[in-house]
Write a protein that holds these residues in place. Structure first.
Motif, PDB file in Angstrom:
ATOM      1  N   ALA A  35       0.845  -1.209   0.000  1.00 35.70           N
ATOM      2  CA  ALA A  35       0.000   0.000   0.000  1.00 35.70           C
ATOM      3  C   ALA A  35       0.874   1.250   0.000  1.00 35.70           C
ATOM      4  O   ALA A  35       0.590   2.218  -0.713  1.00 35.70           O
ATOM      5  N   GLU A  36       1.950   1.225   0.789  1.00 32.74           N
ATOM      6  CA  GLU A  36       2.888   2.366   0.850  1.00 32.74           C
ATOM      7  C   GLU A  36       3.465   2.669  -0.524  1.00 32.74           C
ATOM      8  O   GLU A  36       3.529   3.819  -0.940  1.00 32.74           O
ATOM      9  N   TYR A  37       3.888   1.624  -1.227  1.00 34.61           N
ATOM     10  CA  TYR A  37       4.450   1.806  -2.561  1.00 34.61           C
ATOM     11  C   TYR A  37       3.446   2.526  -3.463  1.00 34.61           C
ATOM     12  O   TYR A  37       3.780   3.503  -4.122  1.00 34.61           O
ATOM     13  N   PHE A  38       2.207   2.038  -3.489  1.00 36.23           N
ATOM     14  CA  PHE A  38       1.200   2.644  -4.367  1.00 36.23           C
ATOM     15  C   PHE A  38       0.814   4.037  -3.887  1.00 36.23           C
ATOM     16  O   PHE A  38       0.496   4.902  -4.683  1.00 36.23           O
ATOM     17  N   ASN A  39       0.843   4.259  -2.573  1.00 40.72           N
ATOM     18  CA  ASN A  39       0.531   5.578  -2.016  1.00 40.72           C
ATOM     19  C   ASN A  39       1.528   6.620  -2.526  1.00 40.72           C
ATOM     20  O   ASN A  39       1.157   7.745  -2.823  1.00 40.72           O
ATOM     21  N   GLN A  40       2.783   6.212  -2.652  1.00 39.50           N
ATOM     22  CA  GLN A  40       3.818   7.149  -3.112  1.00 39.50           C
ATOM     23  C   GLN A  40       3.769   7.362  -4.620  1.00 39.50           C
ATOM     24  O   GLN A  40       4.206   8.382  -5.113  1.00 39.50           O
ATOM     25  N   ASN A  41       3.257   6.383  -5.352  1.00 44.66           N
ATOM     26  CA  ASN A  41       3.396   6.416  -6.805  1.00 44.66           C
ATOM     27  C   ASN A  41       2.123   6.670  -7.604  1.00 44.66           C
ATOM     28  O   ASN A  41       2.203   6.937  -8.784  1.00 44.66           O
ATOM     29  N   THR A  42       0.971   6.577  -6.992  1.00 46.87           N
ATOM     30  CA  THR A  42      -0.275   6.742  -7.737  1.00 46.87           C
ATOM     31  C   THR A  42      -1.442   6.924  -6.777  1.00 46.87           C
ATOM     32  O   THR A  42      -1.336   6.558  -5.610  1.00 46.87           O
ATOM     33  N   THR A  43      -2.534   7.472  -7.263  1.00 48.57           N
ATOM     34  CA  THR A  43      -3.706   7.625  -6.395  1.00 48.57           C
ATOM     35  C   THR A  43      -4.816   6.662  -6.784  1.00 48.57           C
ATOM     36  O   THR A  43      -5.880   6.681  -6.206  1.00 48.57           O
ATOM     37  N   SER A  44      -4.571   5.815  -7.776  1.00 48.17           N
ATOM     38  CA  SER A  44      -5.698   5.034  -8.291  1.00 48.17           C
ATOM     39  C   SER A  44      -5.839   3.639  -7.675  1.00 48.17           C
ATOM     40  O   SER A  44      -6.505   2.791  -8.221  1.00 48.17           O
ATOM     41  N   LYS A  72      -2.888   7.721   2.571  1.00 48.61           N
ATOM     42  CA  LYS A  72      -4.224   8.128   2.098  1.00 48.61           C
ATOM     43  C   LYS A  72      -4.995   6.951   1.518  1.00 48.61           C
ATOM     44  O   LYS A  72      -6.212   6.947   1.501  1.00 48.61           O
ATOM     45  N   ASN A  73      -4.268   5.944   1.001  1.00 46.50           N
ATOM     46  CA  ASN A  73      -4.913   4.860   0.259  1.00 46.50           C
ATOM     47  C   ASN A  73      -5.174   3.615   1.109  1.00 46.50           C
ATOM     48  O   ASN A  73      -5.586   2.594   0.589  1.00 46.50           O
ATOM     49  N   PHE A  74      -4.932   3.682   2.418  1.00 46.66           N
ATOM     50  CA  PHE A  74      -5.044   2.500   3.271  1.00 46.66           C
ATOM     51  C   PHE A  74      -6.070   2.719   4.385  1.00 46.66           C
ATOM     52  O   PHE A  74      -6.028   3.733   5.071  1.00 46.66           O
ATOM     53  N   LYS A  75      -6.980   1.754   4.517  1.00 47.75           N
ATOM     54  CA  LYS A  75      -7.968   1.794   5.609  1.00 47.75           C
ATOM     55  C   LYS A  75      -8.009   0.442   6.294  1.00 47.75           C
ATOM     56  O   LYS A  75      -8.047  -0.597   5.631  1.00 47.75           O
ATOM     57  N   TRP A  76      -8.028   0.491   7.624  1.00 46.30           N
ATOM     58  CA  TRP A  76      -8.184  -0.728   8.402  1.00 46.30           C
ATOM     59  C   TRP A  76      -9.559  -0.667   9.050  1.00 46.30           C
ATOM     60  O   TRP A  76      -9.856   0.243   9.806  1.00 46.30           O
ATOM     61  N   PHE A  77     -10.403  -1.628   8.751  1.00 44.80           N
ATOM     62  CA  PHE A  77     -11.791  -1.602   9.196  1.00 44.80           C
ATOM     63  C   PHE A  77     -12.059  -2.444  10.439  1.00 44.80           C
ATOM     64  O   PHE A  77     -13.177  -2.477  10.928  1.00 44.80           O
ATOM     65  N   GLN A 144      10.165 -15.030  -3.710  1.00 46.08           N
ATOM     66  CA  GLN A 144      10.163 -13.740  -4.420  1.00 46.08           C
ATOM     67  C   GLN A 144       9.966 -12.577  -3.436  1.00 46.08           C
ATOM     68  O   GLN A 144       9.258 -12.705  -2.448  1.00 46.08           O
ATOM     69  N   PRO A 145      10.560 -11.415  -3.747  1.00 42.59           N
ATOM     70  CA  PRO A 145      10.346 -10.227  -2.901  1.00 42.59           C
ATOM     71  C   PRO A 145       8.940  -9.660  -3.105  1.00 42.59           C
ATOM     72  O   PRO A 145       8.258 -10.049  -4.061  1.00 42.59           O
ATOM     73  N   ILE A 146       8.529  -8.749  -2.219  1.00 40.41           N
ATOM     74  CA  ILE A 146       7.160  -8.233  -2.342  1.00 40.41           C
ATOM     75  C   ILE A 146       6.970  -7.404  -3.601  1.00 40.41           C
ATOM     76  O   ILE A 146       5.847  -7.181  -4.016  1.00 40.41           O
ATOM     77  N   SER A 147       8.058  -7.012  -4.260  1.00 41.44           N
ATOM     78  CA  SER A 147       7.903  -6.293  -5.531  1.00 41.44           C
ATOM     79  C   SER A 147       7.172  -7.163  -6.557  1.00 41.44           C
ATOM     80  O   SER A 147       6.538  -6.649  -7.479  1.00 41.44           O
ATOM     81  N   SER A 148       7.228  -8.493  -6.379  1.00 44.75           N
ATOM     82  CA  SER A 148       6.492  -9.395  -7.280  1.00 44.75           C
ATOM     83  C   SER A 148       4.994  -9.184  -7.145  1.00 44.75           C
ATOM     84  O   SER A 148       4.254  -9.277  -8.119  1.00 44.75           O
ATOM     85  N   PHE A 149       4.527  -8.894  -5.928  1.00 45.32           N
ATOM     86  CA  PHE A 149       3.103  -8.592  -5.719  1.00 45.32           C
ATOM     87  C   PHE A 149       2.747  -7.278  -6.413  1.00 45.32           C
ATOM     88  O   PHE A 149       1.700  -7.160  -7.041  1.00 45.32           O
ATOM     89  N   ILE A 150       3.636  -6.294  -6.302  1.00 42.93           N
ATOM     90  CA  ILE A 150       3.406  -4.985  -6.917  1.00 42.93           C
ATOM     91  C   ILE A 150       3.288  -5.144  -8.441  1.00 42.93           C
ATOM     92  O   ILE A 150       2.373  -4.613  -9.063  1.00 42.93           O
ATOM     93  N   LYS A 151       4.204  -5.921  -9.021  1.00 40.73           N
ATOM     94  CA  LYS A 151       4.168  -6.161 -10.474  1.00 40.73           C
ATOM     95  C   LYS A 151       2.876  -6.870 -10.883  1.00 40.73           C
ATOM     96  O   LYS A 151       2.281  -6.539 -11.905  1.00 40.73           O
TER      97      LYS A 151
END
Length: 167
Positions: A35-44, A72-77, A144-151
């Motif tokens: 989530a952190e990676y996507f928070n820094q790189n995109t809002t979608s 901004k992109n992470f919510k814990w319910f 595999q590193p977590i970058s595999s999930f990002i890809k």
């Protein structure tokens, strides 16, 4: 329980969800890092985490609360009732399961598959009985590193209009 916010399904946001007991082995910290990676790189992309954490687990409690304030992109319910969880699953695109917890077939993956979610998970016994690689999800080698999930998330989101074939 009443969710804090249900993501607007009309925008082009890719909704990523994890429903799990909140313990380290279930990949909670990896989910937050992604989530952190996507928070820094995109809002979608939005990340929803659903699940209760043991009161005594001050460490995870504090990480979840801090992450929610910081990203901004992470919510814990927290823990939600079955009906609300099903609603979240129906409104999501990807079920992200970076768990290394050994448990046979995770029931939550059956529910995610039933809701036609694309499942991105480690290639572990149980998970690989539900996820058919490149068909209804993607299996990631545990080395595999977590970058595999990002890809995998990026690959899927490029093809989001492709129908997932269910058997």
């Amino acid at each position: 329980a009443n969710p804090k916010r249900i993501y607007d399904t009309n925008n082009n946001e890719v909704k990523i969800i994890l429903v799990s007991r909140i313990i380290k082995e279930k990949g909670i910290l990896k989910f937050i890092k992604i989530a952190e990676y996507f928070n820094q790189n995109t809002t979608s992309f939005s990340f929803s985490l659903i699940g209760g954490v043991d009161e005594n687990n001050k460490y995870l409690n504090s990480i979840l609360n801090k992450s929610e304030k910081r990203l901004k992109n992470f919510k814990w319910f927290g823990k939600l009732d079955q009906e609300t969880v099903k609603k979240f699953l129906r409104e999501s695109n990807i079920f992200l399961y970076p768990s290394t917890y050994s448990e046979g077939i995770p029931r939550v993956l059956l529910e995610a598959a039933n809701a036609n979610l694309y499942i991105i998970s480690y290639d572990t016994p149980g998970c690989n009985e539900i996820v058919i690689d490149k068909v209804n999800g993607e299996l990631i080698d545990v080395k595999q590193p977590i970058s595999s999930f990002i890809k995998a998330i990026k690959r899927y989101s490029k093809n989001i209009n492709n129908e997932i074939i269910m058997f």
